[in-house]
Design a protein around this motif. Structure first.
Motif, PDB file in Angstrom:
ATOM      1  N   ASP A  58       0.901  -1.040   0.073  1.00 20.08           N
ATOM      2  CA  ASP A  58       0.083   0.064  -0.130  1.00 20.08           C
ATOM      3  C   ASP A  58       0.942   1.483   0.049  1.00 20.08           C
ATOM      4  O   ASP A  58       2.030   1.163   0.431  1.00 20.08           O
ATOM      5  N   TRP A  59       0.422   2.511  -0.528  1.00 14.17           N
ATOM      6  CA  TRP A  59       1.168   3.663  -0.530  1.00 14.17           C
ATOM      7  C   TRP A  59       0.336   4.657  -0.251  1.00 14.17           C
ATOM      8  O   TRP A  59      -0.892   4.881  -0.348  1.00 14.17           O
ATOM      9  N   SER A  60       1.028   5.770   0.688  1.00 14.31           N
ATOM     10  CA  SER A  60       0.370   6.876   1.001  1.00 14.31           C
ATOM     11  C   SER A  60       1.045   8.035   0.312  1.00 14.31           C
ATOM     12  O   SER A  60       1.965   8.085  -0.086  1.00 14.31           O
ATOM     13  N   TYR A  61      -0.058   8.809  -0.063  1.00 14.13           N
ATOM     14  CA  TYR A  61       0.291  10.157  -0.966  1.00 14.13           C
ATOM     15  C   TYR A  61       0.586  11.346  -0.087  1.00 14.13           C
ATOM     16  O   TYR A  61      -0.641  11.511   0.870  1.00 14.13           O
ATOM     17  N   GLY A  62       1.659  12.221  -0.371  1.00 15.37           N
ATOM     18  CA  GLY A  62       1.641  13.415   0.307  1.00 15.37           C
ATOM     19  C   GLY A  62       1.100  14.630  -0.555  1.00 15.37           C
ATOM     20  O   GLY A  62       0.386  14.152  -1.609  1.00 15.37           O
ATOM     21  N   ARG A  63       1.178  15.654  -0.163  1.00 10.23           N
ATOM     22  CA  ARG A  63       0.800  16.866  -0.825  1.00 10.23           C
ATOM     23  C   ARG A  63       1.584  17.377  -1.786  1.00 10.23           C
ATOM     24  O   ARG A  63       2.883  17.388  -1.982  1.00 10.23           O
ATOM     25  N   PRO A  64       1.115  17.450  -3.168  1.00 10.79           N
ATOM     26  CA  PRO A  64       1.656  17.451  -4.604  1.00 10.79           C
ATOM     27  C   PRO A  64       2.224  19.037  -4.564  1.00 10.79           C
ATOM     28  O   PRO A  64       1.536  19.910  -4.182  1.00 10.79           O
ATOM     29  N   ARG A  65       3.277  19.325  -5.207  1.00  5.11           N
ATOM     30  CA  ARG A  65       3.804  20.475  -5.480  1.00  5.11           C
ATOM     31  C   ARG A  65       3.964  20.666  -7.042  1.00  5.11           C
ATOM     32  O   ARG A  65       4.212  19.595  -7.678  1.00  5.11           O
ATOM     33  N   THR A  66       3.616  21.899  -7.452  1.00  2.08           N
ATOM     34  CA  THR A  66       4.057  22.026  -8.827  1.00  2.08           C
ATOM     35  C   THR A  66       4.783  23.357  -9.075  1.00  2.08           C
ATOM     36  O   THR A  66       5.077  24.224  -8.304  1.00  2.08           O
ATOM     37  N   SER A  67       5.449  23.409 -10.258  1.00  4.65           N
ATOM     38  CA  SER A  67       6.515  24.612 -10.498  1.00  4.65           C
ATOM     39  C   SER A  67       5.495  25.714 -11.024  1.00  4.65           C
ATOM     40  O   SER A  67       4.125  25.569 -11.458  1.00  4.65           O
ATOM     41  N   PRO A  68       5.782  27.021 -11.226  1.00  2.00           N
ATOM     42  CA  PRO A  68       4.843  27.930 -11.746  1.00  2.00           C
ATOM     43  C   PRO A  68       4.456  27.694 -13.241  1.00  2.00           C
ATOM     44  O   PRO A  68       5.329  27.250 -14.102  1.00  2.00           O
ATOM     45  N   TRP A  69       3.083  27.991 -13.392  1.00  2.00           N
ATOM     46  CA  TRP A  69       2.892  27.959 -14.720  1.00  2.00           C
ATOM     47  C   TRP A  69       3.419  28.923 -15.767  1.00  2.00           C
ATOM     48  O   TRP A  69       3.527  30.252 -15.382  1.00  2.00           O
ATOM     49  N   ARG A  70       4.388  28.443 -16.758  1.00  4.80           N
ATOM     50  CA  ARG A  70       4.564  29.211 -17.931  1.00  4.80           C
ATOM     51  C   ARG A  70       4.404  28.687 -19.158  1.00  4.80           C
ATOM     52  O   ARG A  70       4.349  27.729 -19.768  1.00  4.80           O
ATOM     53  N   ASP A  71       3.660  29.881 -19.922  1.00  3.83           N
ATOM     54  CA  ASP A  71       2.899  29.444 -21.315  1.00  3.83           C
ATOM     55  C   ASP A  71       4.154  28.850 -22.121  1.00  3.83           C
ATOM     56  O   ASP A  71       5.099  29.162 -22.295  1.00  3.83           O
ATOM     57  N   GLY A  72       3.527  27.558 -22.858  1.00  7.16           N
ATOM     58  CA  GLY A  72       4.340  27.040 -23.670  1.00  7.16           C
ATOM     59  C   GLY A  72       5.553  26.102 -23.064  1.00  7.16           C
ATOM     60  O   GLY A  72       6.347  25.195 -23.822  1.00  7.16           O
ATOM     61  N   GLU A  73       5.931  25.956 -21.861  1.00  3.50           N
ATOM     62  CA  GLU A  73       6.574  25.167 -20.850  1.00  3.50           C
ATOM     63  C   GLU A  73       5.970  24.172 -20.254  1.00  3.50           C
ATOM     64  O   GLU A  73       4.804  24.323 -19.629  1.00  3.50           O
ATOM     65  N   PRO A  74       6.674  22.884 -20.113  1.00  7.69           N
ATOM     66  CA  PRO A  74       6.078  21.633 -19.227  1.00  7.69           C
ATOM     67  C   PRO A  74       5.845  22.301 -17.867  1.00  7.69           C
ATOM     68  O   PRO A  74       6.608  23.213 -17.291  1.00  7.69           O
ATOM     69  N   LEU A  75       4.844  21.671 -17.208  1.00 10.50           N
ATOM     70  CA  LEU A  75       4.538  21.825 -15.727  1.00 10.50           C
ATOM     71  C   LEU A  75       5.128  20.704 -15.025  1.00 10.50           C
ATOM     72  O   LEU A  75       4.808  19.572 -15.199  1.00 10.50           O
ATOM     73  N   GLU A  76       6.127  20.961 -13.960  1.00 12.88           N
ATOM     74  CA  GLU A  76       6.656  20.117 -13.393  1.00 12.88           C
ATOM     75  C   GLU A  76       6.052  19.980 -12.010  1.00 12.88           C
ATOM     76  O   GLU A  76       5.766  20.724 -11.091  1.00 12.88           O
ATOM     77  N   VAL A  77       5.593  18.416 -11.823  1.00 18.42           N
ATOM     78  CA  VAL A  77       4.714  18.229 -10.487  1.00 18.42           C
ATOM     79  C   VAL A  77       5.445  17.133  -9.689  1.00 18.42           C
ATOM     80  O   VAL A  77       6.092  16.158 -10.236  1.00 18.42           O
ATOM     81  N   THR A  78       5.613  17.473  -8.461  1.00 15.15           N
ATOM     82  CA  THR A  78       6.457  16.576  -7.459  1.00 15.15           C
ATOM     83  C   THR A  78       5.304  16.073  -6.535  1.00 15.15           C
ATOM     84  O   THR A  78       4.560  16.728  -5.931  1.00 15.15           O
ATOM     85  N   VAL A  79       5.298  14.730  -6.540  1.00 14.69           N
ATOM     86  CA  VAL A  79       4.332  13.808  -5.532  1.00 14.69           C
ATOM     87  C   VAL A  79       5.112  13.224  -4.607  1.00 14.69           C
ATOM     88  O   VAL A  79       5.745  12.031  -4.847  1.00 14.69           O
ATOM     89  N   PRO A  80       5.195  13.408  -3.161  1.00 14.51           N
ATOM     90  CA  PRO A  80       5.867  12.611  -2.107  1.00 14.51           C
ATOM     91  C   PRO A  80       5.072  11.507  -1.781  1.00 14.51           C
ATOM     92  O   PRO A  80       3.983  11.435  -1.703  1.00 14.51           O
ATOM     93  N   LEU A  81       5.751  10.285  -1.797  1.00  9.83           N
ATOM     94  CA  LEU A  81       4.958   9.001  -1.470  1.00  9.83           C
ATOM     95  C   LEU A  81       5.602   8.119  -0.524  1.00  9.83           C
ATOM     96  O   LEU A  81       6.738   8.350  -0.308  1.00  9.83           O
ATOM     97  N   ARG A  82       4.864   7.431   0.161  1.00  7.41           N
ATOM     98  CA  ARG A  82       5.646   6.182   1.156  1.00  7.41           C
ATOM     99  C   ARG A  82       5.129   4.887   0.975  1.00  7.41           C
ATOM    100  O   ARG A  82       3.922   4.905   0.794  1.00  7.41           O
ATOM    101  N   ASN A  83       5.880   3.919   0.958  1.00 12.58           N
ATOM    102  CA  ASN A  83       5.326   2.608   0.885  1.00 12.58           C
ATOM    103  C   ASN A  83       5.253   2.024   2.233  1.00 12.58           C
ATOM    104  O   ASN A  83       6.008   1.859   3.159  1.00 12.58           O
ATOM    105  N   THR A  84       3.989   1.831   2.630  1.00 16.92           N
ATOM    106  CA  THR A  84       3.272   1.635   3.828  1.00 16.92           C
ATOM    107  C   THR A  84       2.854   0.242   4.052  1.00 16.92           C
ATOM    108  O   THR A  84       2.539  -0.410   4.841  1.00 16.92           O
TER     109      THR A  84
END
Length: 316
Positions: free
Chosen positions: A190-216
């Protein structure tokens, strides 16, 4: 057996040779033998599914049912042994009426495994390898629930009335509950999910998303972190101003992580600009409608573990 003999420039002829096989025991006797073997075993493994005669790219199936008496086989074997694992060897959705039955404690979707089928199955059932795949389509519980029941022309025309609501998007639009949703899958932890974080939105650039997790869980495991987007309010149900109709939600990206029991890890997912864009028929180009998008972090399309708002501001 047909044997073709060449007689030179005069032509060819074929000789048909008939060979008779001994009578087979038949389905009743075979199912009875499977039940007997299951009742005497520590655990039972039942393999069901389709073959080249029922599933092909060359024709459409007339039904989603498993061919023959396979569902009866599953129920009777499971009734004889409470430790029954059902393995589904199929490359497309089929109806599994016993899927949530307490008599069938485990079901493994095997796809079309190829020449290493036996080795791979033994590894998964013994725990040497984790079944960490996810469904790339929606598994229906009944024929009636399928959003697009067929693609048969009517009056010589196929009406693609579902528009962009293909696959899981159609299920979301209609609010129907499948047997298993798009992106579904279980492993040995099983996995627990933490609060996601994103990079600032910039038109034409990818959005970077970081999701912390733990193997429970108690085992080393892999998790497929999935990201879904929901359009700004007013754009999902139909035209709002100049915005076109958007799906209720759509897959925007995913990443795979692996961790030992109790270990923490981060999933880094890149959401490409195209995930936010729509096709502008007038301009013959892609454009990005502005607004506040809802970014969902999920274990599957129906199992959301977190969310964050992405403000999209596009310069005119």
């Amino acid at each position: 057996m047909v044997q073709v003999v060449d007689v030179g420039s005069f032509g060819r002829f074929a000789r048909l040779e008939l060979r008779h096989l001994p009578p087979e025991p038949g389905p009743d006797a075979e199912i009875a033998e499977a039940v007997r073997a299951a009742s005497e075993a520590d655990a039972a493994v039942v393999v069901v599914g389709t073959d080249h005669e029922t599933e092909s790219e060359g024709w459409d199936r007339e039904s989603l049912e498993l061919p023959g008496r396979q569902c009866e086989l599953v129920r009777r074997v499971a009734g004889a042994n409470p430790r029954t694992v059902v393995v589904v060897n199929a490359g497309a959705p089929v109806l599994l009426p016993w899927l949530d039955s307490p008599e069938v404690p485990a079901t493994l979707w095997w796809w079309l495994p190829g020449q290493e089928a036996g080795t791979s199955l033994a590894d998964v059932l013994s725990g040497a390898c984790e079944p960490s795949g996810r469904l790339p389509w929606t598994l229906p519980a009944s024929h009636e629930d399928v959003p697009v029941p067929d693609g048969v022309p009517r009056g010589g025309v196929i009406d693609y009335a579902e528009a962009l609501d293909v696959g899981h998007r159609g299920w979301d639009r209609l609010g129907r509950t499948p047997a298993r949703e798009f992106g579904y899958g279980l492993g040995y932890a099983d996995w627990s999910y933490g609060r996601p974080r994103t990079s600032p939105w910039r038109d034409g650039e990818p959005l970077e998303v970081t999701v912390p997790l733990r193997n429970t869980g108690p085992h080393r495991s892999r998790e497929v972190v999935q990201l879904y987007l929901e359009a700004p309010e007013g754009a999902a149900g139909g035209p709002a101003g100049e915005d076109p109709q958007r799906p209720v939600r759509w897959l925007a990206g995913f990443a795979v992580v692996e961790a030992a029991p109790g270990a923490a890890v981060s999933a880094d997912v890149r959401v490409e600009p195209r995930a936010f864009q729509v096709w502008d028929e007038a301009a013959h180009a892609w454009r990005t409608p502005a607004g506040d998008y809802r970014l969902l972090v999920a274990h599957s399309s129906r199992d959301v573990r977190g969310e964050v708002t992405v403000p999209v501001r596009v310069e005119a």
